[in-house]
Design an enzyme around this catalytic site. Structure first.
Site, short mmCIF file in Angstrom:
data_model
loop_
_atom_site.label_atom_id
_atom_site.label_comp_id
_atom_site.label_asym_id
_atom_site.label_seq_id
_atom_site.Cartn_x
_atom_site.Cartn_y
_atom_site.Cartn_z
N GLU A 75 -7.96 15.66 -0.78
CA GLU A 75 -7.90 14.41 -1.53
C GLU A 75 -8.57 13.37 -0.24
OE1 GLU A 75 -6.92 14.80 -4.18
OE2 GLU A 75 -5.64 16.54 -4.08
N GLY B 188 -6.95 12.20 3.26
CA GLY B 188 -7.58 11.68 4.48
C GLY B 188 -9.03 11.36 4.27
N SER B 189 -9.92 10.92 5.21
CA SER B 189 -11.24 10.87 5.20
C SER B 189 -12.07 12.09 4.88
CB SER B 189 -11.67 10.09 6.35
OG SER B 189 -11.85 11.08 7.48
N ALA C 271 -14.66 12.46 6.37
CA ALA C 271 -15.27 13.34 7.61
C ALA C 271 -14.29 14.12 8.00
CB ALA C 271 -15.44 12.23 8.73
N THR C 272 -12.98 14.00 7.91
CA THR C 272 -11.96 14.82 8.34
C THR C 272 -11.82 16.13 7.38
OG1 THR C 272 -10.57 13.24 9.57
CG2 THR C 272 -9.75 15.31 9.03
N GLY C 273 -11.94 15.75 6.22
CA GLY C 273 -11.83 16.82 5.15
C GLY C 273 -13.04 17.88 5.37
N CYS D 83 -7.45 4.61 -0.74
CA CYS D 83 -8.52 5.10 -1.24
C CYS D 83 -9.21 5.07 -2.47
CB CYS D 83 -8.07 6.77 -1.35
SG CYS D 83 -6.66 6.75 -2.43
P1 NAD Z 1 -7.99 10.61 8.57
O1 NAD Z 1 -9.08 11.50 7.89
O2 NAD Z 1 -8.57 9.96 9.78
O3 NAD Z 1 -6.77 11.18 8.99
C1 NAD Z 1 -6.23 12.08 7.98
C2 NAD Z 1 -5.30 13.12 8.67
O4 NAD Z 1 -6.10 13.96 9.45
C3 NAD Z 1 -4.28 12.45 10.03
O5 NAD Z 1 -3.15 13.22 9.88
C4 NAD Z 1 -5.38 12.82 11.09
O6 NAD Z 1 -4.44 12.55 12.20
C5 NAD Z 1 -5.89 14.19 10.68
N1 NAD Z 1 -7.00 14.09 11.50
C6 NAD Z 1 -8.00 13.41 12.03
N2 NAD Z 1 -9.05 13.92 12.43
C7 NAD Z 1 -9.12 15.48 12.47
C8 NAD Z 1 -9.71 16.34 12.72
N3 NAD Z 1 -10.95 16.42 13.20
N4 NAD Z 1 -9.39 17.66 12.16
C9 NAD Z 1 -8.12 17.82 11.57
N5 NAD Z 1 -7.40 16.75 11.47
C10 NAD Z 1 -7.85 15.59 11.65
O7 NAD Z 1 -7.78 9.51 7.54
P2 NAD Z 1 -6.75 7.99 7.64
O8 NAD Z 1 -7.81 7.12 8.28
O9 NAD Z 1 -5.50 8.50 8.06
O10 NAD Z 1 -6.89 7.63 5.93
C11 NAD Z 1 -7.72 6.93 5.53
C12 NAD Z 1 -8.69 8.01 4.83
O11 NAD Z 1 -8.08 8.59 3.86
C13 NAD Z 1 -9.60 6.88 3.69
O12 NAD Z 1 -10.98 7.74 3.83
C14 NAD Z 1 -9.22 7.45 2.43
O13 NAD Z 1 -9.94 7.04 1.36
C15 NAD Z 1 -8.50 8.39 2.54
N6 NAD Z 1 -7.33 8.71 1.46
C16 NAD Z 1 -7.52 9.19 0.54
C17 NAD Z 1 -6.70 9.44 -0.58
C18 NAD Z 1 -6.59 10.46 -1.81
O14 NAD Z 1 -5.68 10.76 -2.41
N7 NAD Z 1 -7.96 10.77 -2.22
C19 NAD Z 1 -5.35 8.90 -0.53
C20 NAD Z 1 -5.38 8.05 0.77
C21 NAD Z 1 -6.28 7.94 1.91
#
Ligand code: NAD
Length: 472
Positions: free
Chosen positions: A229, A206-207, A209-211, A263
């Site tokens: 990731e 994910g993003s 910010a969430t990581g 990503c």
């Molecule tokens: P996101 O971070 O918004 O959400 C990812 C997951 O985290 C979802 O299941 C979401 O419900 C959960 N989440 C959201 N906020 C949270 C919090 N505060 N605490 C815990 N969990 C939370 O990401 P997205 O918008 O679904 O995906 C897009 C992002 O993912 C982009 O930044 C993209 O670059 C990244 N991404 C990375 C890879 C990689 O392999 N490096 C691959 C695909 C996407």
């Protein structure tokens, strides 16, 4: 009363795909407890026993790829050609995980009775993003299960139906109860799951910010492994001797695939000065020619952004391009939200200091910069907080080799765009893109713990006892 997530089709908001109960802290704890209870039996089943179930999942998802592809289109807005490719990656993950992935964690025997084996961690939480709602969580779930862990999976709150579809296929494959649990919800559910003490590791895509929020939620649990990731601000470098036709096509694909929501999508393009005007013109023509529309239509290249909220965020960041010193070239402006057109933003100088130039946008848009040569291009690529993917276009392999190991990214391609990646290799980034625990084939490494052994059945050899130690 339980909250529900309503999932709708971004291309047709009136199309409601389903409602999914949001898991609160108690529901998360119950799911983890079921995962922990199922763990010993799943571990003790051994690789052969687990493989039977996992092969059945492979067979079922292989037969039902088209159904999955259509659900991905409906729920995420991804064009059908891309959704088909994604659905095909789901069964393909099984061979890599059972084959090359397990070779990485096979027992090591270094002779003299010294050996290492790898055992599963326990119950792992898997977080999926919306942009690859099947393939990316599957890329953690399959290796985790192969290695003998149980999993609590939280699909993206934007794509819960795809998450449920995956769970159903595992049930059909007769995965024992509790080995894979699914909990739905957004940030609150995610925080409850990541921070829950009974979770042995968090495998997250994910993003940034969430990581970051997940790392914060687990600060007091240093033994909990985090495989993060995250996002990218990926770069294409086009040197003056590049095959321009190839570079234009691959760069356009890297900017606009998945409507810029990968990503690995490119958002920074560095072109050697003699080529930049010609390259910019040809790239703009190609992007302007992309077919945008109904993602279920076989002729569509790209569909909408995933949501109105995403559209609003993108529009805000797009509006700051001029303030950052760039000249905007919008290539389609007539589309209804959440559809967006591709855009380029030209900069005369190489400074990348504005948030427009540094933050991930997740839309089909890239900044174009002139570079004086190869060394300046390397510095420009590295002038980023992220470190996921880069691509270099040149006819000269020697010039490309200069980038290898000097560009700080987890992926570096030659004459192929940033979005190209092999499932048989590691996949991840550094900096804000990842914490050096790449997924792909190397996922088995973070799904296991090594255990070192000194082993003997020879009995006591008095000759080996140290001086001063009483001989028996
Ligand atoms: P996101 O971070 O918004 O959400 C990812 C997951 O985290 C979802 O299941 C979401 O419900 C959960 N989440 C959201 N906020 C949270 C919090 N505060 N605490 C815990 N969990 C939370 O990401 P997205 O918008 O679904 O995906 C897009 C992002 O993912 C982009 O930044 C993209 O670059 C990244 N991404 C990375 C890879 C990689 O392999 N490096 C691959 C695909 C996407």
């Amino acid at each position: 009363m339980t909250d529900v997530l309503e999932s709708t089709n971004p291309a047709r908001p009136e199309d409601v795909i389903g409602e999914f109960p949001v898991a609160d802290a108690a529901a998360v704890a119950a799911a983890v407890a079921r995962g922990r209870a199922a763990f010993p039996a799943w571990r003790d089943l051994g690789l052969d026993g687990r493989s039977d179930v996992i092969r059945r999942f492979q067979e079922i998802t292989s037969q039902r790829k088209d159904e999955l592809a259509r659900l991905i289109v409906r729920e995420s807005g991804k064009a059908i050609w891309e959704a088909r490719a994604e659905a095909g990656l789901v069964p393909a993950k099984v061979d890599v995980s059972l084959g090359a992935g397990m070779e990485l964690v096979a027992a090591q025997d270094v002779g003299g009775g010294a050996r290492a084996t790898y055992f599963p961690r326990g119950t792992l939480a898997v977080f999926g993003p919306f942009n690859f709602p099947a393939h990316l969580p599957n890329g953690h779930i399959v290796p985790a299960l192969v290695c003998g862990n149980t999993v609590v999976f939280k699909p993206s709150d934007q794509t819960p139906a795809v998450g449920e579809w995956m769970l159903e296929r595992w049930r059909e494959a007769e995965l024992p109860d509790g080995v894979l649990e699914v909990v739905h919800g957004g940030a609150a559910t995610g925080q409850a799951l990541a921070g829950y003490a009974g979770v042995d590791g968090v495998l997250f895509t994910g993003s940034y910010a969430t990581g970051r929020a997940i790392r914060e939620a687990t600060l007091d649990q240093p033994s909990k492994i985090l495989a993060l990731e995250m996002g990218g601000k990926n770069a294409v470098v086009v040197l003056a001797d590049a095959d321009v036709e190839l570079a234009v096509a691959e760069t356009a694909l890297s900017i606009a695939a998945s409507t810029g929501q990968r990503c690995t999508c490119a958002s920074r393009v560095f072109v050697e000065t003699p080529l930049i005007d010609e390259f910019a013109e040809r790239l703009a023509d190609t992007l302007a020619g992309l077919r945008i529309g109904d993602p279920m239509d076989e002729h569509t290249f790209m569909g909408p952004l995933v949501s109105q909220a995403s559209f609003d965020r993108v529009e805000k960041l797009r509006a700051t391009a001029r303030e950052a010193g760039g000249e905007r070239i919008d290539l389609r402006v007539d589309l209804p939200a959440p559809f967006v057109g591709p855009a380029l933003v030209r900069f005369d100088a190489l400074r990348q200091s504005h948030s427009y130039q540094r933050d991930e946008m997740f839309a089909p848009e890239a900044a174009l910069y002139p570079v004086a040569g190869l060394e300046q291009a390397i510095d420009a690529v590295n002038d980023s907080d992220y470190g996921l993917a880069a691509a270099v276009f040149t006819r000269d392999r020697g010039r490309y080799e200069r980038f290898v190991g000097r560009v700080r990214t987890g992926i570096l391609n030659w004459n192929k765009g940033t979005i190209g990646a092999s499932g048989k290799l590691p996949f991840g980034g550094i900096g804000k893109s990842g914490n050096d625990r790449p997924a792909g084939v190397t996922a088995s490494l973070y799904c296991t713990v090594p255990q070192a052994h000194l082993e003997s059945d020879a009995g006591l050899d008095p000759a080996l006892l140290p001086p001063g130690f009483p001989k028996p």
